[in-house]
Design a protein around this motif. Structure first.
Motif, mmCIF file in Angstrom:
data_model
loop_
_atom_site.group_PDB
_atom_site.id
_atom_site.type_symbol
_atom_site.label_atom_id
_atom_site.label_comp_id
_atom_site.label_asym_id
_atom_site.label_seq_id
_atom_site.Cartn_x
_atom_site.Cartn_y
_atom_site.Cartn_z
ATOM 1 N N CYS A 1 -3.606 5.077 13.889
ATOM 2 C CA CYS A 1 -3.474 3.659 13.557
ATOM 3 C C CYS A 1 -4.288 3.272 12.326
ATOM 4 N N PHE B 1 -3.339 -0.237 10.896
ATOM 5 C CA PHE B 1 -2.119 -0.780 11.471
ATOM 6 C C PHE B 1 -2.352 -1.152 12.930
ATOM 7 N N PRO C 1 -5.627 -5.651 13.007
ATOM 8 C CA PRO C 1 -5.966 -4.446 12.249
ATOM 9 C C PRO C 1 -7.411 -4.429 11.735
#
Length: 150
Positions: free
Chosen positions: A69, A94, A99
């Motif tokens: 991520c 992400f 985030p």
């Protein structure tokens, strides 16, 4: 290491160095930074970074055993110097809703690694934008101080 997430089900946020087995998984995040990046070009570049022992490194973030991520790439300028400079090259985080904590965890890990190598300064090359944004960057970087009498 990075702190825990507010989303208990997603598990602990971990940041680790890119290993060869993760190169293909990291492609999606690398393409968020460079949409034209092809698979073969990415594989060659990423494998060179993670196995070459050169001045550049890539770190990945993930929650628990979940998918990647976050992606961070950095280089040590003049790595043989007593105090090399950390150059932050790329960073992408992400998450569907938040985030920010992923980006913070990536930067924390990169700074920790850089300090361990003797770095005392960080460099970020930003595109030349309008005067207001450039002043904001100068203030954030500590090279600009604003003073007034009132």
């Amino acid at each position: 290491m990075a702190g825990s997430s507010h989303h208990g089900l997603m598990g602990q946020l971990r940041v680790t160095g890119l290993c060869a087995e993760e190169v293909d998984e990291a492609l999606v995040l690398a393409q968020l930074l460079d949409p034209g990046l092809g698979v073969e070009a990415w594989r060659a570049d990423a494998l060179a970074v993670c196995t070459g022992g050169g001045p550049e490194s890539i770190v990945l973030a993930r929650r628990g055993a979940g998918p990647v991520c976050g992606f961070g790439r950095y280089r040590l300028d003049d790595p043989e110097a007593e105090h090399p400079t950390l150059r932050l090259l790329k960073l992408v985080a992400f998450d569907l809703t938040r985030p920010g904590p992923i980006a913070t965890a990536l930067v924390d890990e990169i700074l920790q690694r850089a300090r361990a190598r003797g770095c005392e300064a960080v460099r970020i090359d930003a595109a030349l934008t309008g005067p207001a944004q450039t002043v904001d960057l100068a203030i954030a970087g500590g090279v600009c101080r604003l003073h007034s009498v009132f």
